[in-house]
Design an enzyme around this catalytic site. Structure first.
Site, PDB file in Angstrom:
ATOM      1  N   PRO A  61       2.464  -1.764  -7.211  1.00 15.63           N
ATOM      2  CA  PRO A  61       2.218  -1.076  -8.487  1.00 15.63           C
ATOM      3  C   PRO A  61       3.392  -1.147  -9.453  1.00 15.63           C
ATOM      4  O   PRO A  61       4.048  -0.137  -9.709  1.00 15.63           O
ATOM      5  CB  PRO A  61       1.944   0.358  -8.059  1.00 15.63           C
ATOM      6  CG  PRO A  61       2.743   0.518  -6.799  1.00 15.63           C
ATOM      7  CD  PRO A  61       2.750  -0.820  -6.134  1.00 15.63           C
ATOM      8  N   CYS A  62       3.672  -2.320  -9.970  1.00 16.23           N
ATOM      9  CA  CYS A  62       4.815  -2.459 -10.873  1.00 16.23           C
ATOM     10  C   CYS A  62       4.597  -1.689 -12.166  1.00 16.23           C
ATOM     11  O   CYS A  62       5.533  -1.456 -12.917  1.00 16.23           O
ATOM     12  CB  CYS A  62       5.098  -3.920 -11.143  1.00 16.23           C
ATOM     13  SG  CYS A  62       3.664  -4.953 -11.148  1.00 16.23           S
ATOM     14  N   HIS A  63       3.351  -1.288 -12.414  1.00 13.65           N
ATOM     15  CA  HIS A  63       3.089  -0.526 -13.634  1.00 13.65           C
ATOM     16  C   HIS A  63       3.600   0.907 -13.505  1.00 13.65           C
ATOM     17  O   HIS A  63       3.664   1.630 -14.485  1.00 13.65           O
ATOM     18  CB  HIS A  63       1.591  -0.533 -13.940  1.00 13.65           C
ATOM     19  CG  HIS A  63       0.745   0.026 -12.858  1.00 13.65           C
ATOM     20  ND1 HIS A  63       0.395  -0.689 -11.724  1.00 13.65           N
ATOM     21  CD2 HIS A  63       0.182   1.252 -12.706  1.00 13.65           C
ATOM     22  CE1 HIS A  63      -0.360   0.072 -10.941  1.00 13.65           C
ATOM     23  NE2 HIS A  63      -0.491   1.268 -11.509  1.00 13.65           N
TER      24      HIS A  63
END
Length: 111
Positions: A61-63
């Site tokens: 989940p780089c967001h």
DNA sequence: TGTGGCGCGTAAT
DNA sequence: ATTACGCGCCACA
């Protein structure tokens, strides 16, 4: 599923970043600096660099990684535009909202 | 709010 | 081995 199974992981450093990041649950966000701290890296820019070549969107989940001042930071190499818009949409779908380019509820952030 | 320097992994030279 | 660059960050004015 171990991070090393992802083909797009290019370096051991990136693998560390992704592994640490996977521990951040939906509905929460973490700072580049804080994420780095968790793996003993004192350079937030290096973290962003590792996230730049984005692996698989849902798994890693780089967001959920935002800037220290609680502004969104970047996404897929950009700090504005459509890419960032997608980041914000992903976050919104987890209940994490921004108002005026600032995280609405600071309690969601891991400093 | 704006500017400058620092941090360190990676890619290019 | 060196240089340059980057989803940042902090100090200071």
């Amino acid at each position: 599923m171990p991070i090393s199974h992802f083909q797009s992981v290019s370096s051991p450093f990136a693998a560390q970043v992704y592994t640490a990041l996977r521990k951040v649950p939906a509905g929460r966000v973490i700072t580049y600096a804080a994420l780095g701290r968790r793996i003993g890296c004192r350079s937030p820019r290096a973290i962003g660099q590792a996230l730049r070549a984005n692996p698989f969107a849902p798994q890693v989940p780089c967001h959920r990684v935002i800037a220290s001042d609680l502004t969104p930071g970047g996404f897929q190499g950009k700090t504005a535009g459509p890419a960032l818009a997608r980041k914000l949409r992903l976050l919104a779908s987890e209940g994490t909202h921004f108002e005026n380019n600032r995280l609405t509820d600071p309690r969601r952030a891991i400093r």
